[in-house]
Design an enzyme around this catalytic site. Structure first.
Site, PDB file in Angstrom:
ATOM      1  CG  HIS A   1      85.787 -64.451  63.150  1.00  0.00           C
ATOM      2  ND1 HIS A   1      86.735 -64.929  64.025  1.00  0.00           N
ATOM      3  CD2 HIS A   1      86.198 -63.194  62.821  1.00  0.00           C
ATOM      4  CE1 HIS A   1      87.665 -64.005  64.220  1.00  0.00           C
ATOM      5  NE2 HIS A   1      87.358 -62.947  63.495  1.00  0.00           N
ATOM      6  CD  GLU A   2      84.934 -60.743  60.199  1.00  0.00           C
ATOM      7  OE1 GLU A   2      84.787 -59.672  60.829  1.00  0.00           O
ATOM      8  OE2 GLU A   2      86.043 -61.268  60.018  1.00  0.00           O
TER       9      GLU A   2
ATOM     10  CG  HIS B   1      84.955 -58.818  65.074  1.00  0.00           C
ATOM     11  ND1 HIS B   1      85.773 -58.596  66.154  1.00  0.00           N
ATOM     12  CD2 HIS B   1      85.696 -59.533  64.186  1.00  0.00           C
ATOM     13  CE1 HIS B   1      86.965 -59.140  65.929  1.00  0.00           C
ATOM     14  NE2 HIS B   1      86.940 -59.715  64.740  1.00  0.00           N
TER      15      HIS B   1
ATOM     16  CG  HIS C   1      83.098 -56.465  71.130  1.00  0.00           C
ATOM     17  ND1 HIS C   1      84.467 -56.643  71.017  1.00  0.00           N
ATOM     18  CD2 HIS C   1      82.909 -55.876  72.341  1.00  0.00           C
ATOM     19  CE1 HIS C   1      85.056 -56.192  72.119  1.00  0.00           C
ATOM     20  NE2 HIS C   1      84.137 -55.713  72.929  1.00  0.00           N
TER      21      HIS C   1
END
Length: 689
Positions: free
Chosen positions: A475-476, A479, A482
């Site tokens: 999940h991290e 980010h 991104h």
């Protein structure tokens, strides 16, 4: 005036030089550098803004918005470093710096935003954005900056600006106190276990960690479990002693609730100030103010989504509890399932229902191998390669640094801080040390950080993480991707600088690469034998993907509902304990589950305004995510389909906020998101229309 000598002498201000595009001089930074650095940086920022505001030439995009984007580079560096140190090395001395800095930085932000000459120039560029020959990205920047100024009170009267600035400074100080209180309870409290019997059911790694924790607390002959999520939740999953589970649970949910670090009075002050702030800015409640600037647009739209999922999630919880009660009775336990039993019996049901044991899975989830898996997926999808570098300083020995490249060209740096320690905020997060940009024609590559709170293994032992931890890791990193893949001109539009209810899309989507067979076959290898995870175990993992989604969803949704409901109260004073009980009764909270974040330690809600009145953002983004994941799954190449990956890179990850998020998603998928995919993803019955 800040001189070159001032900059050179203070490592918090110094330019980020050196190899790999330059990076912070962590080996030279000391706590005492921060206050003089911030003072000097604020002087430079004020001077830059004054020169911009007093510019004699008529306002243009270049002499106003580009100049504003380029202003105060020292403050940008100093505040990024301040954030790093207050979240990862928050010593008592650093907390004093944070307490000093928070209201002053808030005051400076308001001073800039409320500068009437500056706002007049911003507004002039904004008003002429469609007729002055600006590019699409420049027009978007004009909209975003003008919108930010208006939302922060630039159009208010002088008296209202003064009051708003006072409120923002008060809130900044309260947010700092709130977060420091939570950290103090996490560091200062621990579950003390007196005997071997108290350790029943715990893994060898947990026992060793508890022994180490006790030594650090001078508890000879005892064991201790830190009062953090990364330590308590595994105990609640495995501890056989019900009284131990109850003590751990009660300790954990009491953070910030009473004692020397009581956050309840702070909550009341924060809520009252937020109501006043919202009304000054023309909104009936703080919830309306926040939603107006997001994809949701109104609290009603956010509430509609939350309640649509709430019913099916509660129904699933009832099924899960019935399964656990049947199993507990078969073992001779006749007590009703309590909140401190849910994870414990949930794990037992998982073993019985899916023949899946966390202890069977964990040996295949070595942290270094999972990292290699993330890097491999990023390469397959986006052409990225990651190579560890050893010639850059770090702020703690735990931190690892990697250089990301594409086709031999540097894309950016990725810092990874994996382990829990005193002074480090709990949870997991991504942050930007440096934002990608091409302002002034110079290509600046990003520096991205991912931060976890895994329990460090004993020296010489491998770090084995749980499946939940592995999901968080991916999940991290979503980010992080991104931020790394950003390719825009202006820093205010770069990377993750998108709307809050859109920013979780890339991170939640990247979670879906972890359970792919391609990933597990290559990187889920046994830490002793090196053998890949057996196909039968992979099958069990995939069959169990929707296991306990009732618990996970209700635990999250209840927090999102209370966050929204609290911020819709308006003038009504709030007593946190009374409000919690009443609101949970109103929504029909299952008694076997407690809030994931009770109000006294709900940092998303009270340690900043990042997710305040917007904790719903996760489920909003997950609605987008589920639709996007189904599109990948249906593509010819599945989750590794090159055409879909190209669309994701070019249509979501690389464009930052240069395109309105709803429009970006429509371009990516061809339509607006629908809730049906979300319900399928969680294994729930379809939501009622």
């Amino acid at each position: 005036m800040v001189t070159p000598a001032d900059i050179t002498a203070n490592p918090v201000l110094a330019a980020w030089d050196g190899p790999h595009g330059g990076a912070p001089a962590f080996d030279k930074i000391e706590t005492q550098h921060f206050i003089p650095a911030l003072e000097a940086a604020m002087v430079e920022k004020r001077a830059d803004v004054a020169a911009l505001s007093d510019e004699a030439a008529p306002p243009t995009f270049a002499n106003t918005l580009e100049a504003l984007e380029a202003s105060g580079p020292l403050l940008t560096r100093a505040t990024r470093l301040l954030s790093i140190y207050t979240s990862t090395l928050n010593t008592p001395a650093m907390r004093e710096v944070q307490t000093w800095a928070s209201p002053k930085l808030a005051a400076l932000r308001d001073e800039i935003t409320h500068n009437p000459k500056l706002f007049a120039r911003v507004k002039a560029v904004y008003d002429a954005r469609e007729t002055s020959g600006l590019s699409t990205e420049q027009q978007r920047l004009a909209f975003v900056v003008h919108d930010r100024f208006v939302r922060q009170g630039a159009a208010l009267s002088a008296a209202d600006k003064t009051r708003l600035a006072e409120i923002n400074q008060q809130l900044a100080a309260l947010y700092t106190r709130f977060s420091q209180n939570v950290l103090a309870d996490e560091e200062g409290q621990a579950l003390v276990l007196e005997s071997e019997a108290d350790l029943a059911g715990l893994s060898d790694a947990q026992r060793e960690a508890a022994a180490t924790e006790a030594k650090t607390r001078d508890l000879a002959g005892k064991w201790a479990v830190a009062n953090t999520r990364s330590a308590i939740e595994p105990l609640l999953t495995l501890a056989d002693r019900r009284d131990v589970r109850e003590k751990a649970f009660r300790l954990f949910i009491s953070r910030g609730d009473g004692g020397a670090h009581d956050n309840r009075p702070i909550i009341g002050e924060v809520m009252a100030l937020r109501v006043e702030k919202a009304r000054l800015l023309g909104h009936p409640t703080f919830a309306h103010m926040i939603a107006d600037g997001q994809m949701a647009k109104t609290p009603d739209a956010a509430m509609k989504l939350l309640t649509a999922v709430w019913g099916p999630a509660k129904a699933r919880v009832a099924e899960e509890v019935a399964e656990m009660e049947d199993l507990a009775k078969s073992e001779g336990a006749n007590e009703p399932i309590a909140a401190w039993d849910y994870r414990y019996y949930g794990e037992k049901v998982r073993k019985a229902k899916y023949d899946l044991d966390e202890a069977e899975v964990k040996p295949y989830l070595q942290l270094p191998r999972m990292m290699k898996g993330m890097f491999w997926a990023a390469g397959q999808l986006f052409g990225l390669e990651f190579a560890q570098v050893h010639d850059l300083p770090v702020y703690h020995p735990d931190v690892l640094v990697y250089e990301a490249t594409r086709g031999g060209e540097r894309v950016g740096l990725w810092y990874f801080d994996p382990y829990a320690r005193p002074g480090k905020s709990s949870g997991a997060w991504m942050s930007e040390y440096r934002t990608q940009q091409r302002l002034g024609g110079e290509a600046v590559t990003p520096i991205i950080s991912n931060n976890e709170n895994f329990i460090a293994p004993p020296s010489g032992e491998p770090c084995l993480i749980s499946w939940t931890d592995a999901v968080t890791l991916f999940h991290e990193f979503g980010h992080g991707l991104h931020g790394l893949n950003s390719s825009v001109t202006y820093p205010s539009l770069a990377g993750t600088a998108v709307l809050r209810d859109f920013v979780e899309l890339p991170s939640q989507l990247f979670e879906h690469w972890l359970p792919t067979r391609e990933m597990l076959a290559r990187f889920a290898t046994h830490y002793r034998t090196g053998e890949p995870m057996p196909e039968a175990l992979v099958d069990k993992l995939l069959r169990a993907e929707t296991f306990h989604q009732g618990f996970k969803t209700v635990e999250y949704l209840s927090c999102a509902l209370l966050d929204l409901k609290a911020h819709l109260l308006g003038d009504a004073p709030i007593d946190p304990t009374t409000f919690e009980h009443a609101a949970l009764d109103e929504i029909g909270m299952p008694p076997q589950i407690v809030l994931r974040h009770r109000l006294p330690h709900f940092s998303h809600m009270f340690a900043s305004e990042g997710y305040a009145a917007g904790y719903y953002n996760y489920i909003w983004a997950d609605t987008l995510t589920a639709d996007a994941a189904e599109a990948f799954a249906a593509a010819p190449g599945g989750f590794y389909d090159k055409d879909m990956a190209k669309k994701l890179l070019e249509g979501i990850l690389s464009i930052g906020n240069t395109v309105e998020p709803g429009e970006a998603f429509r371009r990516f998928l061809g339509r607006d998101a629908e809730i049906d995919a979300l319900m399928r993803d969680r294994g729930f019955a379809p939501a009622l229309a």
